[in-house]
Every structure is written in structure tokens, then in C-alpha cells.
Enzyme design. Sequence first.
Site, PDB file in Angstrom:
ATOM      1  CD  GLU A 325      -2.955  -1.263   2.245  1.00  0.00           C
ATOM      2  OE1 GLU A 325      -2.732  -0.683   3.319  1.00  0.00           O
ATOM      3  OE2 GLU A 325      -4.010  -1.882   2.010  1.00  0.00           O
ATOM      4  CG  ASP A 399      -7.511  -5.317   5.118  1.00  0.00           C
ATOM      5  OD1 ASP A 399      -7.039  -5.527   6.248  1.00  0.00           O
ATOM      6  OD2 ASP A 399      -7.665  -4.182   4.637  1.00  0.00           O
ATOM      7  CD  GLU A 427      -9.699  -1.406   8.378  1.00  0.00           C
ATOM      8  OE1 GLU A 427      -8.812  -1.996   9.022  1.00  0.00           O
ATOM      9  OE2 GLU A 427      -9.537  -0.963   7.224  1.00  0.00           O
TER      10      GLU A 427
END
Length: 711
Positions: A325, A399, A427
Amino acid sequence: MQLRRRNFLAASFVGLAILSIGCHVVDTPTPGADARVPDENGYKLWLRYAPPGKSVDQYLRLIRLVIVQGDSATSRIIGKELSSALNMMFGSPVPVSRTWKPKPAVIIGTPATSKVIRGLKWENDLIATGLDGFIIRSTRMEGQSVIVIASAGEIGALYGTFHFLRLLQTGQSIQELSIVERPKVQLRLLNHWDNLDGSIERGYAGRSLWQWNELPGKLDPRYTDYARVNASVGINGAVINNVNADVRILTGEYLEKVAALANLWRPYGIRVYLSANFAAPVRLGGLPNADPLDPAVVDWWKAKAEEIYRLIPDFGGFLVKANSEGQPGPKDYGRTHAEGANMLADALAPHGGIVIWRAFVYDEDVDPDRVKRAYIEFTRLDGQFRPNAVVQVKNGPIDFQPREPFHSLFGGMKQTPVLAELQATQEYLGQAKHLVYHGTMWKEFLDSDTFARGSGSTVGKVLEGAVHPYRITGMVSVVNPGLDTNWCGHHFSQANWYAFGRLAWNHRLSAEQIAEEWARMTFTNDDPTVDTIRDMMMSSWETYVSYTMPLGLHHLIGFDHYAPMPENDTAPREDWTAVFYHRADADGIGFDRTKRGNKAVEQYFPPVCDLFDNLASCPEKFLLWFHRCSWDYRMKSGKMLWQELCDKYYSGAEQASAMQGTWQSLAGRIDSRRHKEVADRLAIQAADSAKWRDHILQYFQLFSGMPVTPP
Ligand code: GCU
């Protein structure tokens, strides 16, 4: 198809606006709230030490004196914790002494610090439980019944103390104790994604706990409470800065601040680790490159390690997110992840530090499917890492999605130790607005059988080093505390921090036991209330999965990782969109990762590979992760896939809404402040679960062409 999505986008925008108006959150009254239950703000987490109810007489008979011998900082902490905990639980002080007196007593220590414990001659048993393990035994001395909490190490004695206090907090008998505990893995670490400006990446409970502008001079008392709470569940280290690492953490100025935290946490057994930015030699050191094979770079890191260890002699090591990323890494110089990790490992080795290298990498040139990439990159490097290097792998291959099958690197890395990376911060699981207990999710993961060395090679055993003989073992969680008074935003989000610690200590504990312990310590020992809370927690994850991403669907979100956005087709990378994963069209839905598709199933050992590959045997909870099915595909229930999807979304939203009523039934049994704060968030959850249901089903209906029919 593109056009249908665009039209949907416009329509759903209006739809969402209407939904949000219809579902605005009202303050929920707490009828029947009992004024006799004093309000609490959640700051004390599970260390409230409330009076334990009916068992207190038994405790008072057996605990008339506390004996803590030794004069170290840790033994002082043990004495202080026991004294204040017993005082709060019993409503009257229990004397703490350094010398034995013939009385019913609790005696805590190690053979090195305590003459009384030395006299018991338990050395061999204590060696077997290790420095972090402990024994708690009822015995007799000079005609008195005593409870001994002994360990070979001081930190083990501290863990034993908290274990003993947990018995009292949860109202258990302490009559004939015979407990032997030893943690299943060595490293039980928290990862904080905290930035130096005080913000927290994916944090939902206020700003960072670390006051960089005040450190090292001023030490917020909250740092000590943080350490106590972690020690109470056996957590022994923390990476305190974001994996997307700011290089400034490695400057002398910041290292002094870090050292102040390390000094404070040392007697609690918490070691400090730092996320290191791989480009630090360039960005801080002014070198022309950060090539791990360049001798100047090697020297820069060696000198940096020496500087760190001068300030923090027990520094744990570096955590590195490299070539992921946008982060810099060894691949920028044509080197491998192993070459990058080994260079840092060599710098840390003389000081006893380790490098934890993250496997969260997904370079497009490796494979078109993100799910397959880390396995390909890391298995080809297996065996090339230094003895003090470990690879940290997220539980699933994408993820932290609401439900993922276990990552094939568990069991797949035979020579390089892997640590599991879990995520307590929610998240993709409702971000501290939704009540989602992760204990059940983590247990599904830990109990998954990898078959790496035959049946019974569960992920938990891989992590223990019992499948492949790993030198270093551990579990890690990205955590959720921030400056909110209750630390975690949602009172129930505290349970995920707690559950991580307990499972890192012993992955064989049941999610149910952990939920019950937590509920007793956090709310009340009233049995019917505990039953209700535990049951809410136990079903909460499956409920969340049902109203967000059931049947193996994943990544149906947009940039905020919170709201439904299955139409998302324009992220900066294709593998950040939703359409890349669900692949819905008029023919069906799902990602074909079978042997006939992109062969991702082949990354698993047989028979897991075949289990997932075969449509008839693939667990339906992972159906659309591994298979592409037509909308009229017949499920095991006999229903069509489309109807099964409708049923999941409807039942999930209904269960989310029902939690409000269940919680209301506890009014008066929980203090009204926390009761109301939870009720308010349950209202948000109920409203948002309905939004998920409607948004997703309306969108997929564009392709299925079938009516949305509630069950
Ligand atoms: C997720 C998360 C990022 C984080 C990344 C990581 O993608 O959204 O915020 O940086 O994981 O684990 O490195």
C-alpha cells in the site's frame, strides 16, 4: 452492466438519504433503571473489582493476610494491586505484609524473591511453567490454610495475581485450588496504528493514548492503567506506532519519549516495539538509498539499533510494513522481503531484538487475485529468514473482512515462524458502533484445521509451534483503545481487547468462557444478567456477518469501510473496489477460486483444498468466496441462492434490532449510564443493519432479477 450500476448509484443515494432520515437515532430511555446501581463510565474496563456477591464470606475466611516478599517494582505492583482490589471487593482492607505470619493468607512470589516459596521446594514444577507461567495452589502452613501464587519469574507472579483476582471477580470458589498455567505462545502483542499527530488509523475511540508533546517529562497516569490492564490478560508487548510508519519515531527526540513509556511498562512485563519505515536511512539518515544490501544502509541500521538499545535495553524489535500500500521496502531495490527482513534482523540480533515482517502484501504483478499474492511471495522465501525474523500474517487472505477463511500461510510456512495478526478494532465490523464480539470469529480461525501435518494441525497449534517447530511463537492484535473515557468507544468493544489477551494466552479457551468472564468482571455477577449478555455476545458476530457479507461475500464496502457500497467500482486500485470481489452479473455471483477457476484453493493442503473446491462440500459460509454460483443455485436448505441471501440479510437485520429489546430487559441490572450508552449504539446498529439489508438486496436484485422476499 456498468450502466445498471451507475443508475443504482443515483437511486441508492436518494434511498439512503430517505433511510437515514427515517432511522435517526433517538435517545433511548432506560425504564426501570435502578438508582442503587451507581453509574460507571467504563474507564476501569474489566478491573472494576466490584463486590463479588455471595462468595464473599468464603473469600474473607481464606484471605486474612497478603504476603508479598521481595522488593522489586513488580512485587510492589503486585502488593498494591491486591491490596486495592481486595479492599474494593471486600469493603475493608486486608493487610499486606512482607513477612509470614500464621494466618489464612495468600502468598505471592518467586523462589528468588520469597523465602516462603523457596521453602516449598516447587522449583521443578515452576521451571516447567516458565517465566510467564504460574502455579496457584491451596496448601497448609503451620496449621493455617494458605493459597500460594508462585512463578519462576516475577512477571509470572504478576500474571498469577491477576488470574487469582479473576477467580474472585467472577465469583468462583477458591477452596481447593490447584492451577497450573503456561501461555501457549511467547509473544502476545498489541499493535497500535497510532500516528505521531495523535490521530489513529482505523481508531474509533478518540485520539491516541500517547501524548507525544508531554513525553518524556510528563507521564499520564493512563499509561500505567494501560499496562495494568494488559498485564491482567498476559499481554507482554506493544508496537506503539502505526505500521504506516512516520520515520520521526526513530529520531533521538522520539526515542527518549518511547524510552519513558518502556521504563514505566517494564515492571508490568510490557516490552515496547516500534514500526519502522524501511526508507528511514534515506529520509532520516540522508543516504542516497535504503537498499538492504548496501553496506552504508546496513551500518545505518546497526547504529540505529545501538542507539535504541542504549535507551531501551529490552526493546522488543521492529515491525515492518514493506512494499505494501505504497510503503517503501526492499523490492524498491530489486531485493526480496527476506533480504529486507534479514538486514534489520542482523542489526537487532546482538541486542536480542526481533524483526516482525508483515505478510500483508499484494503486488499486482504476483497474481491477478489479491487473495493469492502473499502466499506466493512468502512461501518461495520460506527458509531464507534469519532466526530472529518472523512473518506476521492477518487471519484471512484479504483484510479483516467480517468472515474470511484462514490464510493459507498458516501451515504453509514450514521453516519461518508465523505470528497471527488479528484486529480488535472493528474496522470492517461496525467500528465501535455495532456490538460485535470477536471471540467467536477468532475461535473459528484458531480452530481451523490446516492439515499441514495431518488432521489436527489447527491454526492454534501452528501458532504454538506444535505443527512446525517454530523458534518464536506469537499472536498479535491491532487494538482499539483511544482517549475516550471508556477506552474503546463502545463498552462492548472492550471485550475484543480482553478476548484477544485471553486467546493469546490460551487459544483453547472457549469464546463462551471468555465472554462470560468478561461480562462478570465488566458488568455484574448476577447470573441471569450474565447469561443474557453472554448470549448476546455469542451470536453478535454471526448476526453482523448475516446483515453485511454472508455466504462468503466480502469487501462490499467503500472507502469508509463501514457503509454498504457493493456498487463501488472506481477505487484507485481494482482490488479496492467491491465489484472486483462479488462479480455479480445476470448469470450469478461469487469469485471462482476453485481448481477450474483461479486455483486459489490449491494454496491449501489436502483435504482442505478439496473441501473448499468441491461445491457439495464447501461450507456455505464460504460459498461465494470460493465459488461462482447462479442465482437459482440450490442451497443445502433446498432454497435458491437468491432467496437464501434475502433470508440472511433479513434475519441478520432482525437479530440486530432484537438486541435492543434484549438489552432493554437488563435495565436496572446495569448502571444506567452504561446501559444508556450501549442502548444508544444498539439503536444505531439496528438502523444501519436495515440500511445494509436494503442497499445490498436492492443492488443485487438488479442482476438476479428476482423479487426481494423476506423469509
Ligand atoms: C487495511 C487498513 C489500512 C491499514 C492496512 C494494513 O488496509 O484499511 O488502514 O494500513 O490494512 O494492515 O497495513
